[in-house]
Every structure is written in C-alpha cells, then in structure tokens.
Design a protein around this motif. Structure first.
Motif, PDB file in Angstrom:
ATOM      1  N   ALA A 186       0.533  -1.082   0.184  1.00 40.36           N
ATOM      2  CA  ALA A 186      -0.044  -0.285  -0.110  1.00 40.36           C
ATOM      3  C   ALA A 186       1.011   0.977   0.345  1.00 40.36           C
ATOM      4  N   ARG A 187       1.964   1.403   0.788  1.00 39.16           N
ATOM      5  CA  ARG A 187       2.393   2.217   0.633  1.00 39.16           C
ATOM      6  C   ARG A 187       3.657   2.563  -0.797  1.00 39.16           C
ATOM      7  N   ALA A 188       3.817   1.885  -1.366  1.00 42.39           N
ATOM      8  CA  ALA A 188       4.604   1.573  -2.521  1.00 42.39           C
ATOM      9  C   ALA A 188       3.794   2.431  -3.819  1.00 42.39           C
ATOM     10  N   LEU A 189       2.219   1.844  -3.334  1.00 42.06           N
ATOM     11  CA  LEU A 189       1.184   2.154  -4.787  1.00 42.06           C
ATOM     12  C   LEU A 189       0.745   3.376  -4.275  1.00 42.06           C
ATOM     13  N   GLU A 190       0.854   4.153  -2.437  1.00 46.28           N
ATOM     14  CA  GLU A 190       0.173   5.225  -2.617  1.00 46.28           C
ATOM     15  C   GLU A 190       2.168   6.101  -3.139  1.00 46.28           C
ATOM     16  N   GLY A 191       2.785   5.572  -2.604  1.00 45.28           N
ATOM     17  CA  GLY A 191       4.028   6.594  -3.524  1.00 45.28           C
ATOM     18  C   GLY A 191       4.870   6.450  -4.786  1.00 45.28           C
ATOM     19  N   GLY A 192       3.314   6.232  -5.937  1.00 43.94           N
ATOM     20  CA  GLY A 192       3.853   6.365  -6.789  1.00 43.94           C
ATOM     21  C   GLY A 192       3.695   5.237  -8.033  1.00 43.94           C
ATOM     22  N   ALA A 193       3.976   3.890  -7.028  1.00 38.63           N
ATOM     23  CA  ALA A 193       3.566   2.447  -7.344  1.00 38.63           C
ATOM     24  C   ALA A 193       2.968   2.221  -8.602  1.00 38.63           C
ATOM     25  N   LEU A 194       2.646   1.734  -9.597  1.00 35.16           N
ATOM     26  CA  LEU A 194       1.642   1.519 -10.113  1.00 35.16           C
ATOM     27  C   LEU A 194       0.870  -0.216  -9.954  1.00 35.16           C
ATOM     28  N   GLY A 195       2.480  -0.963 -10.239  1.00 31.26           N
ATOM     29  CA  GLY A 195       1.675  -2.132  -9.494  1.00 31.26           C
ATOM     30  C   GLY A 195       2.814  -3.093  -8.845  1.00 31.26           C
ATOM     31  N   PHE A 196       2.557  -4.485  -8.671  1.00 33.53           N
ATOM     32  CA  PHE A 196       3.588  -4.756  -7.560  1.00 33.53           C
ATOM     33  C   PHE A 196       3.679  -6.969  -7.524  1.00 33.53           C
TER      34      PHE A 196
ATOM     35  N   VAL B 289       1.926  -2.234 -15.975  1.00 31.30           N
ATOM     36  CA  VAL B 289       1.601  -1.416 -16.023  1.00 31.30           C
ATOM     37  C   VAL B 289       2.495  -0.549 -16.395  1.00 31.30           C
ATOM     38  N   ARG B 290       2.940  -1.170 -18.293  1.00 24.68           N
ATOM     39  CA  ARG B 290       3.636  -0.181 -18.865  1.00 24.68           C
ATOM     40  C   ARG B 290       2.842   0.353 -20.076  1.00 24.68           C
ATOM     41  N   ALA B 291       1.349   0.185 -19.500  1.00 25.45           N
ATOM     42  CA  ALA B 291       0.272   0.412 -20.235  1.00 25.45           C
ATOM     43  C   ALA B 291       0.195   1.660 -19.749  1.00 25.45           C
ATOM     44  N   GLY B 292       0.036   2.077 -18.237  1.00 24.83           N
ATOM     45  CA  GLY B 292      -0.654   2.789 -17.121  1.00 24.83           C
ATOM     46  C   GLY B 292      -1.361   2.289 -16.612  1.00 24.83           C
ATOM     47  N   ARG B 293      -1.255   0.948 -16.166  1.00 26.59           N
ATOM     48  CA  ARG B 293      -2.203   0.218 -15.059  1.00 26.59           C
ATOM     49  C   ARG B 293      -2.007  -0.188 -14.623  1.00 26.59           C
ATOM     50  N   VAL B 294      -2.931  -0.379 -12.751  1.00 29.56           N
ATOM     51  CA  VAL B 294      -3.121  -1.113 -11.847  1.00 29.56           C
ATOM     52  C   VAL B 294      -2.581  -2.491 -11.549  1.00 29.56           C
ATOM     53  N   SER B 295      -1.269  -2.912 -11.201  1.00 33.53           N
ATOM     54  CA  SER B 295      -1.128  -4.885 -11.270  1.00 33.53           C
ATOM     55  C   SER B 295      -1.076  -5.279 -10.102  1.00 33.53           C
ATOM     56  N   LEU B 296      -1.807  -5.661  -9.605  1.00 36.55           N
ATOM     57  CA  LEU B 296      -1.036  -6.515  -8.250  1.00 36.55           C
ATOM     58  C   LEU B 296      -2.178  -7.952  -7.942  1.00 36.55           C
ATOM     59  N   PRO B 297      -1.751  -8.812  -7.302  1.00 40.38           N
ATOM     60  CA  PRO B 297      -1.694  -9.705  -7.592  1.00 40.38           C
ATOM     61  C   PRO B 297      -3.713 -10.031  -6.588  1.00 40.38           C
ATOM     62  N   HIS B 298      -4.549 -11.140  -7.099  1.00 35.43           N
ATOM     63  CA  HIS B 298      -6.033 -10.651  -7.092  1.00 35.43           C
ATOM     64  C   HIS B 298      -6.062 -11.166  -5.128  1.00 35.43           C
ATOM     65  N   ALA B 299      -5.226 -11.358  -4.870  1.00 36.72           N
ATOM     66  CA  ALA B 299      -5.208 -11.713  -3.622  1.00 36.72           C
ATOM     67  C   ALA B 299      -4.950 -11.125  -2.071  1.00 36.72           C
ATOM     68  N   LEU B 300      -3.479 -10.129  -2.448  1.00 33.36           N
ATOM     69  CA  LEU B 300      -3.662  -9.166  -2.377  1.00 33.36           C
ATOM     70  C   LEU B 300      -4.124  -7.108  -2.090  1.00 33.36           C
ATOM     71  N   ALA B 301      -4.574  -8.296  -4.066  1.00 29.29           N
ATOM     72  CA  ALA B 301      -5.520  -6.439  -4.106  1.00 29.29           C
ATOM     73  C   ALA B 301      -6.569  -6.430  -3.070  1.00 29.29           C
ATOM     74  N   THR B 302      -6.860  -7.540  -2.971  1.00 26.24           N
ATOM     75  CA  THR B 302      -7.759  -8.015  -1.784  1.00 26.24           C
ATOM     76  C   THR B 302      -7.821  -7.219  -0.077  1.00 26.24           C
ATOM     77  N   GLU B 303      -6.482  -7.319   0.246  1.00 23.07           N
ATOM     78  CA  GLU B 303      -5.845  -7.298   1.289  1.00 23.07           C
ATOM     79  C   GLU B 303      -5.674  -5.812   1.390  1.00 23.07           C
ATOM     80  N   VAL B 304      -4.648  -5.115   0.290  1.00 26.97           N
ATOM     81  CA  VAL B 304      -4.958  -3.844   0.426  1.00 26.97           C
ATOM     82  C   VAL B 304      -6.395  -2.755   0.250  1.00 26.97           C
ATOM     83  N   ALA B 305      -7.076  -3.252  -0.427  1.00 25.99           N
ATOM     84  CA  ALA B 305      -7.921  -2.623  -0.214  1.00 25.99           C
ATOM     85  C   ALA B 305      -8.878  -2.891   0.899  1.00 25.99           C
ATOM     86  N   MET B 306      -9.401  -3.342   1.519  1.00 20.75           N
ATOM     87  CA  MET B 306      -9.144  -4.109   3.350  1.00 20.75           C
ATOM     88  C   MET B 306      -8.743  -3.182   4.477  1.00 20.75           C
TER      89      MET B 306
END
Length: 228
Positions: free
Chosen positions: A106-116, A133-150
C-alpha cells in the motif's frame, strides 16, 4: 558515470526503455531476459538505490522495475519510488519483492508505484504485470489487492459524494484500467482537463498520487459503485 548534456529526454519519448534496480545479479539477469521478451530494446541496470536514481536521472526510462528492500543501504525501494516520481511524474513503476506485506505494498502504491509482483510469481505473472504497468494500469495479485483494499477501507473511506458527475465518470473509467489519454478521448476533452480533474479528485479523496486514486477507483468498482 557522465552527466546529462542538455535537457533530459522525457520518459514519454522512450517507451522501450527500462531500468531494473535490484541487488541480486541472478534477479537482474532474469528480469533482463523477460524484459527482452516483452520488447524492451534498452535495459539499464542498477544494484542499489543511489546508482538506481543516478541511472534514472541520466537515461530517463519510461518504466522502472525495483525491489523494495536492499541489503547494503539504509534507504529502501519505497524512498526510491517517491524520489523518481518527484523527479518525473510520468514514470511508471513496478515494485517487486519476496514478501507480500499489504502495508508495504500500500505504501509503494501511495508513493507512486502502479503495480506489485512477487519475485517467485513465475515468468507469466511477471510479464503480465510488466505489460499492465507499461500501459499505465494498476497491477496487483488478486489476493493481495483484496488485502490492500481492506486495509484502505479501515484507514481511508472514499467520500464519493464530494465528486462531481464528470469526476465520477473519470473515476469509473480509471477503474476500468483506462489511461488519461484514453479517458480524454472517451469524454471528448483534452488530456490536460483529465489531469486537472484527477488532481482535484486526489485532493477531495485524500490521496497524494495517481496510483492512490486508481486504487480507490478499483475498490469502488469492486464494491458495485459503478455500473457497467
């Protein structure tokens, strides 16, 4: 390493240039090989935060892949991400690590990363994240995206009631992975209009980066806020 002569070339004019920052030679070699498969013609490498920043300043690649932890430096990949975004807001950054700590991600995304992406995720997963990320889209593993969202729901609810109709349109299109350029084309407005609207939305929603705004957009789509 020599300095830059004249003005630096903007990252948007170097779409096939990549910088990889990692202190493990085997990892650098693996990323170099995969990036070559993905069509990157110029691949720069650095093994620590300082040389990574210098390499970016000199070459201005469009995309950066960086580890989040380095053995021989008091600085971290998070600080590199923030420094690169401050120097060049258009740079696209993919963070990777052996550890999927949702708070760090979450800190990496807030700092400006688009993906992990995890280092042990496999070549297909890495290439998918790199392409997104090359195309400018966010990319996160599904399970991790859920954890970050929560994590974000408990820390920062998104007050969509403060957004205008046009801002909601933009946020909805962002949640679909559309770039600023594509959103401008869809809404028949200028690119600068989308940039300005996004800056205002970041202020309203309490985030300080484009990635943070996209994160909110994705969360809101997952919660059913936007109709398809």
């Amino acid at each position: 390493m020599s300095g830059i002569s004249g003005g630096a070339v903007p990252t948007r004019d170097r779409p096939d240039t990549l910088l990889v920052v990692d202190d493990h030679p085997v990892v650098l070699g693996g990323v170099r090989s995969l990036a070559g498969q993905a069509g990157f013609r110029i691949i720069h490498e650095a093994t620590d935060i300082v040389s990574g920043f210098r390499a970016f300043h000199r070459h201005r690649p469009r995309l950066v892949v960086t580890d989040l932890s380095f053995r021989d430096s008091g600085l971290s990949g998070l600080s590199l991400i923030r420094r690169l975004k401050a120097l060049e807001p258009e740079v696209r950054i993919l963070a990777f690590s052996m550890h999927a700590d949702p708070i760090v991600v979450a800190r990496a995304l807030e700092g400006g990363a688009l993906g992990f992406v995890l280092k042990d995720a496999g070549s297909d997963a890495f290439l998918e994240a790199l392409a997104a990320v090359r195309a400018g889209r966010v990319s996160l593993p599904h399970a991790l995206a859920t954890e970050v969202a929560m994590l974000n729901r408990t820390v920062r609810p998104a007050p969509l009631a403060t957004l205008s109709v046009r801002e909601l349109q933009i946020l909805s299109l962002m949640s679909q992975g559309k770039s600023y350029e594509a959103i401008a084309d869809t809404l028949s407005v200028s690119y600068r209009t989308i940039v300005n609207a996004s800056a205002l939305m970041r202020s309203k929603l309490g985030v300080n980066s484009r990635a943070g705004l996209i994160q909110i957009a994705v969360e809101q789509r997952a919660s059913g806020a936007f109709a398809d």
